[in-house]
Design a protein around this motif. Structure first.
Motif, mmCIF file in Angstrom:
data_model
loop_
_atom_site.group_PDB
_atom_site.id
_atom_site.type_symbol
_atom_site.label_atom_id
_atom_site.label_comp_id
_atom_site.label_asym_id
_atom_site.label_seq_id
_atom_site.Cartn_x
_atom_site.Cartn_y
_atom_site.Cartn_z
ATOM 1 N N ASP A 177 0.871 -1.184 0.000
ATOM 2 C CA ASP A 177 0.000 0.000 0.000
ATOM 3 C C ASP A 177 0.902 1.226 0.000
ATOM 4 O OD1 ASP A 177 -2.793 -1.307 0.782
ATOM 5 O OD2 ASP A 177 -1.271 -2.190 2.070
ATOM 6 N N LYS A 215 -8.605 6.397 2.477
ATOM 7 C CA LYS A 215 -7.621 5.315 2.314
ATOM 8 C C LYS A 215 -6.219 5.912 2.123
ATOM 9 C CE LYS A 215 -6.130 1.120 0.508
ATOM 10 N NZ LYS A 215 -4.705 1.270 0.652
ATOM 11 N N ASP A 219 -3.190 5.230 4.544
ATOM 12 C CA ASP A 219 -1.917 4.681 4.047
ATOM 13 C C ASP A 219 -0.756 5.567 4.482
ATOM 14 O OD1 ASP A 219 -2.861 2.467 2.759
ATOM 15 O OD2 ASP A 219 -2.976 3.391 0.785
ATOM 16 N N ALA A 285 -6.935 -3.030 13.154
ATOM 17 C CA ALA A 285 -7.324 -3.609 11.858
ATOM 18 C C ALA A 285 -6.564 -2.956 10.705
ATOM 19 C CB ALA A 285 -8.822 -3.470 11.654
ATOM 20 N N GLU A 286 -6.343 -1.618 10.802
ATOM 21 C CA GLU A 286 -5.611 -0.922 9.740
ATOM 22 C C GLU A 286 -4.211 -1.509 9.571
ATOM 23 O OE1 GLU A 286 -6.405 1.690 7.618
ATOM 24 O OE2 GLU A 286 -8.444 1.262 8.285
ATOM 25 N N TYR A 287 -3.546 -1.747 10.695
ATOM 26 C CA TYR A 287 -2.191 -2.298 10.624
ATOM 27 C C TYR A 287 -2.222 -3.758 10.203
ATOM 28 C CZ TYR A 287 -0.241 1.939 12.554
ATOM 29 O OH TYR A 287 0.146 3.234 12.715
ATOM 30 N N ILE A 288 -3.161 -4.512 10.788
ATOM 31 C CA ILE A 288 -3.210 -5.941 10.485
ATOM 32 C C ILE A 288 -3.528 -6.167 9.006
ATOM 33 C CG2 ILE A 288 -4.494 -8.089 10.936
ATOM 34 C CD1 ILE A 288 -4.673 -7.071 13.886
ATOM 35 N N SER A 289 -4.400 -5.316 8.434
ATOM 36 C CA SER A 289 -4.726 -5.522 7.019
ATOM 37 C C SER A 289 -3.482 -5.292 6.168
ATOM 38 C CB SER A 289 -5.870 -4.611 6.589
ATOM 39 O OG SER A 289 -5.409 -3.303 6.423
ATOM 40 N N ARG A 290 -2.609 -4.386 6.606
ATOM 41 C CA ARG A 290 -1.392 -4.171 5.828
ATOM 42 C C ARG A 290 -0.386 -5.301 6.034
ATOM 43 N NH1 ARG A 290 -4.122 0.053 6.450
ATOM 44 N NH2 ARG A 290 -4.179 1.694 4.871
ATOM 45 N N HIS A 292 -1.252 -8.298 6.528
ATOM 46 C CA HIS A 292 -1.861 -9.333 5.691
ATOM 47 C C HIS A 292 -1.481 -9.112 4.225
ATOM 48 C CE1 HIS A 292 -4.815 -12.056 4.108
ATOM 49 N NE2 HIS A 292 -5.442 -11.077 3.470
ATOM 50 N N ASN A 293 -1.636 -7.875 3.753
ATOM 51 C CA ASN A 293 -1.295 -7.576 2.356
ATOM 52 C C ASN A 293 0.166 -7.877 2.066
ATOM 53 O OD1 ASN A 293 -3.745 -6.744 1.512
ATOM 54 N ND2 ASN A 293 -3.370 -4.559 1.786
ATOM 55 N N ARG A 296 1.043 -11.725 1.930
ATOM 56 C CA ARG A 296 0.535 -12.489 0.790
ATOM 57 C C ARG A 296 1.556 -12.581 -0.340
ATOM 58 N NH1 ARG A 296 -5.496 -10.522 -0.504
ATOM 59 N NH2 ARG A 296 -4.437 -8.533 -0.430
#
Ligand code: UDP
Ligand code: MG
Length: 309
Positions: A177, A215, A219, A285-290, A292-293, A296
């Motif tokens: 991101d 967003k 970011d 969640a904001e940090y965890i989603s990153r 996660h991204n 991957r």
């Protein structure tokens, strides 16, 4: 050997702007300089005629290079792709809607020649932008500069010049991101602001909805500081203290039996605490989603076509 300048321009449905944009950036060749230009247009999954128009230009000008994405991946990803393919000694990032005047580039190059590695354009004024956008941007810079240990220059966009040294460092940052302006600030080296008046778009509409702007802001903040992660602990402590005070005062102050008021009070307290919990979870969640991204390990973009590359 002339110094090669790579101009990187992300394009998403800009058919009304492309002819004028090309006219104005090509005019830079008329100035007596020691520079040679390479133009990298990144078509970010446009659904209008933008790609066909760019291909038409690239037919007659081999210095125009086109990277076309398989779908819309987003503004900063398109810039990253352009940077991956830029071969110049100097790289200029600019938008494709002429809000970033190409006529500022010679002045940026003059500062580059003086030894600056990054010259970022800073808006003295901004025209044709919504109240929400202007106030939102002010709030964003106020907030990020309070919580980040690295100072992010206010009123900037991606419009900037970077030396090859800075670009090579930027290309090492493999964030899923990416947020160009905070990344370039984080890299460091000698950076200089160049003020200009930002005009409205030449044509077309902004591609940034309020959701996309949120967003972008998120970011920017998440990429530069981990401090919001600690907010929840702070809020937790403050609210524990408040709830202790409430309990103690309920015993100490013996009030009249006003059931209605008490029910309302309890309900509002419950909702308030609930909101704080959700807010704290949201930050995580904001940090965890990153995370996660990034785990991957996917490529950041997929190219469907390359022209003159
Ligand atoms: N853009 C893009 N992908 C997107 C959104 C925008 O490549 O998903 C491009 C757009 O074509 C323009 C630049 O990024 O060249 C900036 O977009 P816009 O002018 O809409 O942003 P604003 O100036 O309103 O912040
Ligand atoms: Mg714009």
């Amino acid at each position: 050997m002339p110094t090669v300048i790579s101009i990187v321009i992300p394009i998403y449905n800009e058919q009304e702007c492309i002819t004028e944009l090309w006219k104005r950036i090509y005019a830079l060749n008329n100035l007596p300089t020691q520079y040679r230009y390479e133009y990298i247009f990144v078509d970010d999954g446009s659904t209008d005629n933008s790609l066909e128009m760019l291909k038409g230009l690239a037919n007659t000008h081999t210095e125009i290079k086109i990277i076309s994405f398989s779908r819309n991946f987003g503004h900063d990803i398109a810039v990253v792709a352009g940077c991956d393919y830029a071969t110049g000694d100097v790289i200029v990032l600019m938008d494709g809607d002429l809000q970033d005047p190409p006529e500022l580039i010679p002045e940026m190059l003059r500062l580059y020649e003086q030894g600056y590695d990054v010259v970022y354009a800073k808006r003295r004024s901004r025209q044709g932008e919504s109240f929400f956008k202007i106030k939102g941007a002010q709030l964003f810079y106020w907030f990020i500069n309070r919580i980040s240990s690295i100072k992010i220059p206010e009123n900037t966009s991606n419009f900037r010049l970077m030396s090859r040294k800075v670009l090579d460092e930027m290309n090492r940052l493999k964030e899923q991101d990416p947020n160009i302006r905070t990344m370039v600030t984080w890299i460091g080296f000698r950076q200089k602001a160049l003020e200009f008046d930002r005009k409205p778009r030449f044509a077309g509409k902004t591609k940034y909805s309020p959701i996309k702007m949120l967003k972008l802001a998120s970011d920017g903040i998440v990429s530069i500081t981990n401090k919001p992660l600690h907010f929840s602990t702070l809020f937790g402590a403050i609210f524990l203290l408040i709830s202790i005070v409430c309990i103690v005062s309920a015993f100490v102050l013996k009030t009249d039996n006003q059931i209605y008021a008490i029910v309302c009070g309890v309900l509002s307290a419950m909702f308030f605490i609930g909101a704080i919990h959700l807010f704290a979870i949201g930050i995580f969640a904001e940090y965890i989603s990153r995370i996660h991204n990034n785990t991957r390990g996917r490529p950041r973009y997929i190219i469907s076509e390359k022209i003159n590359i």
